[in-house]
Design a protein around this motif. Structure first.
Motif, short mmCIF file in Angstrom:
data_model
loop_
_atom_site.label_atom_id
_atom_site.label_comp_id
_atom_site.label_asym_id
_atom_site.label_seq_id
_atom_site.Cartn_x
_atom_site.Cartn_y
_atom_site.Cartn_z
N LEU A 95 45.63 38.54 34.60
CA LEU A 95 44.35 38.72 35.28
C LEU A 95 43.66 37.38 35.47
N LEU A 96 43.36 37.03 36.74
CA LEU A 96 42.71 35.76 37.06
C LEU A 96 41.26 35.92 37.45
N ASP A 97 40.92 37.02 38.14
CA ASP A 97 39.54 37.23 38.62
C ASP A 97 39.42 38.69 39.04
N THR A 108 36.90 41.65 41.62
CA THR A 108 35.77 42.05 42.45
C THR A 108 35.50 43.52 42.16
N ASN A 109 34.58 44.12 42.91
CA ASN A 109 34.28 45.54 42.68
C ASN A 109 35.45 46.45 43.03
N THR A 110 36.34 45.97 43.90
CA THR A 110 37.42 46.84 44.37
C THR A 110 38.82 46.30 44.06
N GLN A 111 38.93 45.03 43.67
CA GLN A 111 40.25 44.44 43.47
C GLN A 111 40.28 43.52 42.25
N TYR A 112 41.51 43.29 41.76
CA TYR A 112 41.77 42.25 40.77
C TYR A 112 42.60 41.15 41.44
N LYS A 113 42.28 39.90 41.10
CA LYS A 113 43.16 38.80 41.46
C LYS A 113 44.10 38.58 40.28
N VAL A 114 45.42 38.63 40.55
CA VAL A 114 46.39 38.59 39.46
C VAL A 114 47.55 37.66 39.81
N GLN A 115 48.28 37.32 38.79
CA GLN A 115 49.56 36.65 38.96
C GLN A 115 50.64 37.59 38.42
N VAL A 116 51.73 37.76 39.18
CA VAL A 116 52.81 38.64 38.77
C VAL A 116 53.96 37.81 38.20
N SER A 117 55.01 38.49 37.78
CA SER A 117 56.04 37.85 36.95
C SER A 117 56.77 36.70 37.63
N ASN A 118 56.94 36.74 38.96
CA ASN A 118 57.71 35.67 39.62
C ASN A 118 56.82 34.49 40.00
N GLY A 119 55.52 34.56 39.69
CA GLY A 119 54.60 33.47 40.00
C GLY A 119 53.70 33.73 41.19
N ASP A 161 44.61 46.55 44.07
CA ASP A 161 43.48 47.47 43.97
C ASP A 161 43.11 47.68 42.52
N ARG A 162 41.80 47.80 42.26
CA ARG A 162 41.35 48.02 40.89
C ARG A 162 41.93 49.33 40.34
N GLN A 163 42.30 49.29 39.08
CA GLN A 163 42.88 50.44 38.39
C GLN A 163 42.77 50.15 36.90
N PRO A 164 42.90 51.14 36.07
CA PRO A 164 42.89 50.85 34.63
C PRO A 164 44.07 49.96 34.27
#
Length: 406
Positions: A60-62, A64-75, A81-84
């Motif tokens: 998890l990088l950042d 918003t109200n509706t989304q997460y900014k993320v990095q996945v396994s390959n970089g 979309d936001r989710q638990p």
């Protein structure tokens, strides 16, 4: 249980801070609760980078109200979309997870996986073709995946779970499991028509033949025929010796017959005049042989077998544990042949000068091997939970080891 042993399967995932620099080894990601897409830009759900399954690891990088900014396994870095997000994995999948990206096997319970479809594929340390090749993957090797890039020549991460030994391959080399019949058809389609393609195809046929003993001799016979006709010599392949092995491996013994034959060999070790039988080695014998008592062995794998203590020499490790009756007994865990150590199997006395061909002639129908991944390494089934492993170098016995399935 089959003498071929157990396919040991690992489910692995990891993550990167950016495209070039890996996250610190051991750092833990969060896990998605449903499958979805990774978007290139925030708020733009039409520009897709990739697709991830349920319980994909994300860093998890950042947000918003509706989304997460993320990095996945390959970089790859993007938005989901936001989710638990969960702190642990439970081996679940969510409704509608697309099978074309995340095949979970016939029972639907395995990790999402595909199979390597090319021979001797270079596995890289980073997600680019100029990075170091850490190993070569085998044809039909099964790999678990947690993210599929949707752009051309995208990479997938197949290394260990916490990124201590990173490994990457390109997604375009993955697909359905290849059958021997499919590889044979591909070979026969080019046989006698295109020598370069024929040599490549028969190489794949030999490789998959080593995973299917009933077809091994046929595959090796085609290989020898093709290479002889082409006048090509592969210095890495002793095809005549492989054909001898194919004859030995062709008829697999039933488990009861196998166990009875192994027991009749009275398999044990001799060193300095002392006979050491697996499971019956005593403290007194270790003291007689002047082995050093140690509390633990560095890098000893944890595979459900937890010895209480060890004895060792520079060439030998004996592991002791308490059995269910409270009696302490030892097993020879590892042995390198250099100081007169001997393994006795029936009439065979095997030491550092013992020939590999004699070993195959004497106990060949008890052995299994894979000449593609581990040439000159042989396995004997140890009950239904472990293996005896014999390694040869330059045609002579080099080491012995026992292991139990993790």
């Amino acid at each position: 249980m089959s003498k071929k042993g157990l396919l040991i399967l690992c489910f692995f995932v990891s993550w990167f801070i950016n495209y070039a620099v890996a996250q610190p080894a051991g750092q833990r990601p969060m896990y998605t609760s449903t499958w979805g897409h990774l978007y290139r830009e925030a708020g733009n759900n039409k520009d897709l980078l990739g697709v991830f399954p349920t319980e994909a690891p994300v860093y998890l990088l950042d947000s918003t109200n509706t989304q997460y900014k993320v990095q996945v396994s390959n970089g790859d870095i993007g938005f989901i979309d936001r989710q638990p997000l969960k702190s642990a994995m439970y081996g679940k999948k969510s409704a509608g997870e697309p099978q074309q990206y995340f095949y979970r096997g016939t029972t639907g319970a395995q990790c999402p996986h595909f199979y390597i479809q090319v021979s001797q594929l270079r596995v890289r340390k980073a997600s680019n073709t100029t990075s170091t090749a850490v190993r070569r993957a085998g044809l039909n090797e099964m790999v678990c995946i947690d993210y599929v890039p949707l752009y051309t020549d995208g990479w997938v991460y197949i290394g260990d779970h916490f990124h201590q030994r990173p490994e990457y391959i390109q997604m375009k080399y993955l697909g359905a499991q290849l059958t021997y019949e499919k590889v044979l058809k591909d070979y026969l389609d080019v046989k006698g028509k295109d020598q370069e393609k024929e040599l490549a195809a028969v190489g794949r046929l030999r490789e998959i033949g080593w995973t299917k003993y009933s077809k091994l001799k046929e595959a090796l016979t085609y290989w020898k025929e093709t290479y002889t006709k082409a006048g090509v010599v592969d210095p890495k392949v002793d095809i005549d010796f492989e054909l001898v092995l194919a004859d030995k491996f062709h008829n697999e013994l039933q488990s009861e017959v196998y166990a009875k034959k192994l027991k009749a060999l009275n398999f044990h070790f001799e060193w300095k005049g002392v006979s050491l039988f697996d499971g019956k080695i005593t403290d007194a014998q270790m003291k007689q042989l002047a082995l050093q008592r140690v509390s633990e062995i560095p890098d000893m794998p944890e595979c459900g077998w937890e010895p209480q203590y060890y004895y060792k020499t520079p060439n030998m490790i004996v592991a002791f544990e308490k059995n269910n009756k409270g009696r302490v007994a030892g097993s020879l865990y590892q042995l390198f042949f250099s100081a007169g150590e001997t393994i006795v199997m029936g009439s065979e006395r095997m030491d550092a000068n013992y020939a590999e061909k004699d070993f195959v002639d004497h106990v060949g129908d008890l052995l299994s091997a894979n000449w593609i991944t581990d040439p000159h390494v042989y396995y004997i089934q140890n009950g239904d939970a472990g293996l005896f492993i014999f390694r040869f170098a330059d045609g002579k016995l080099a080491s012995y080891e026992c292991m139990f399935y993790c």
